[in-house]
Structure formats: structure tokens, C-alpha cells
Design a protein around this motif. Structure first.
Motif, short mmCIF file in Angstrom:
data_model
loop_
_atom_site.label_atom_id
_atom_site.label_comp_id
_atom_site.label_asym_id
_atom_site.label_seq_id
_atom_site.Cartn_x
_atom_site.Cartn_y
_atom_site.Cartn_z
N MET A 69 0.83 -1.20 0.00
CA MET A 69 0.00 0.00 0.00
C MET A 69 0.86 1.26 0.00
O MET A 69 0.48 2.26 -0.61
CB MET A 69 -0.96 -0.02 1.19
CG MET A 69 -2.04 -1.11 1.11
SD MET A 69 -2.89 -1.23 -0.48
CE MET A 69 -3.81 0.28 -0.50
N ARG A 70 2.03 1.22 0.64
CA ARG A 70 2.94 2.37 0.57
C ARG A 70 3.40 2.60 -0.86
O ARG A 70 3.53 3.75 -1.30
CB ARG A 70 4.14 2.14 1.48
CG ARG A 70 3.80 2.28 2.95
CD ARG A 70 4.98 2.03 3.84
NE ARG A 70 5.98 3.07 3.63
CZ ARG A 70 7.25 2.96 4.01
NH1 ARG A 70 7.67 1.86 4.58
NH2 ARG A 70 8.09 3.95 3.79
N TRP A 123 0.35 4.10 -2.73
CA TRP A 123 0.08 5.50 -2.37
C TRP A 123 1.16 6.44 -2.86
O TRP A 123 0.93 7.64 -2.97
CB TRP A 123 -0.08 5.63 -0.87
CG TRP A 123 -1.37 5.09 -0.35
CD1 TRP A 123 -2.57 5.06 -1.00
CD2 TRP A 123 -1.61 4.50 0.92
NE1 TRP A 123 -3.52 4.48 -0.21
CE2 TRP A 123 -2.97 4.13 0.96
CE3 TRP A 123 -0.80 4.23 2.02
CZ2 TRP A 123 -3.53 3.52 2.07
CZ3 TRP A 123 -1.37 3.64 3.11
CH2 TRP A 123 -2.73 3.29 3.14
N SER A 124 2.35 5.93 -3.11
CA SER A 124 3.42 6.80 -3.58
C SER A 124 3.36 7.03 -5.09
O SER A 124 4.23 7.69 -5.64
CB SER A 124 4.78 6.23 -3.21
OG SER A 124 5.05 5.07 -3.97
N ARG A 125 2.34 6.54 -5.72
CA ARG A 125 2.22 6.68 -7.17
C ARG A 125 2.06 8.16 -7.53
O ARG A 125 1.26 8.86 -6.96
CB ARG A 125 1.00 5.91 -7.67
CG ARG A 125 0.83 6.01 -9.16
CD ARG A 125 -0.33 5.19 -9.62
NE ARG A 125 -0.48 5.34 -11.05
CZ ARG A 125 -1.59 5.13 -11.68
NH1 ARG A 125 -2.65 4.72 -11.03
NH2 ARG A 125 -1.65 5.27 -12.97
#
Length: 148
Positions: free
Chosen positions: A141-142, A145-147
Motif C-alpha cells: 500500500m505504501r 500510495w506513492s504513485r
């Protein structure tokens, strides 16, 4: 020079991919620990691989939830994780992250089912596998979310 269409296509390709950086090493290490957890006791003296394959002693009454967690943690933690690491596609990372969250909760319910079964409680391997799934889900998920 690239035409405008080719430029847009290349930018779209870049947006669909991710670079995990150092997170790839963390993910691969946790996947290895997940494999090792299958060798440790999950229910009574039965290791995780016996729970996965359904070869546990019937007197332990392992039940459906630990077995379901064993199957899904193998598919999601190892299968989806390897797919996402190999392809480096954002969609595969998203699938690994969301499915990892679901399997983590499933693992917590499997631990609870062993605690309330009236038989032997959850083994160290089962608890370790749930922790591994939680770490994998958080790492995926990190990345998602960093996309940019």
C-alpha cells in the motif's frame, strides 16, 4: 523527435509501472519469512504446510479458518507479491496490497478461532504468518500510495 501520440503513450506506460527501490528487498525478505513460517507450528504440533495441504491430525480440529488463511496467504503473499515484483505494474501492486489487507484480517480471525476452539491455541508459525501478511500489505500500500 517523438510524435505527440508516441509521447503520450510512453508517459502512460511510465505511469502504469512503479519502482519499489529498497522496499523490494523488504518485500522479498518478508516473503521468505512467510515461507519459513509454514515450517513452524500453526496448530498444536502441525506446521503450516500441513494446515495448507489438509494433512493435520484430525484430533487437533484445525477448522476451516486457519486452512483458508494458509491457502490465501500463499496465493496473495507469495503469488501476487511475486507477480507485482516481477512485472512492476501498478495494478499488480494494488491487487497485492488490497488482497494482503483482506488476508491479514482473515489471519487475525484464524488466530481468534484457534484461541476459542477449546483445543490448542495458535502456534508461533500462524502468528508469524499473520504479521508477515500485515507487513506485506503495508509495504504494497505504501508503493501504491506513492504513485505519482
Amino acid at each position: 523527435m517523438l510524435s505527440e501520440e508516441q509521447d503520450v503513450e510512453q508517459r502512460g506506460e511510465v505511469l502504469r509501472q512503479f519502482d519499489p527501490g529498497r522496499k523490494a528487498l523488504i518485500i522479498a525478505s518478508v516473503m521468505l519469512v512467510l515461507v519459513v513460517s509454514a515450517l513452524l507450528p500453526w496448530a498444536g504440533g502441525s506446521p503450516g504446510w500441513e494446515v495448507l495441504t489438509g494433512q493435520t491430525d484430525p484430533t487437533l480440529k484445525v477448522g476451516l479458518l486457519p486452512r483458508l488463511f494458509a491457502i490465501n496467504s500463499t496465493i496473495v503473499g507469495l503469488g501476487f507479491g511475486a507477480l507485482a515484483l516481477i512485472t512492476r505494474r501498478w495494478g499488480a501492486a494494488f491487487l497485492a496490497g488490497v488482497a494482503g489487507l483482506v488476508v491479514t484480517f482473515e489471519g487475525m480471525i484464524a488466530i481468534w478461532s484457534r484461541q476459542t476452539s477449546g483445543h490448542t491455541g495458535p502456534g508461533f508459525g500462524l502468528v508469524l504468518a499473520v504479521v508477515c501478511m500485515a507487513v506485506l500489505a503495508i509495504q504494497w500500500m505504501r508503493i501504491v500510495w506513492s504513485r505519482d
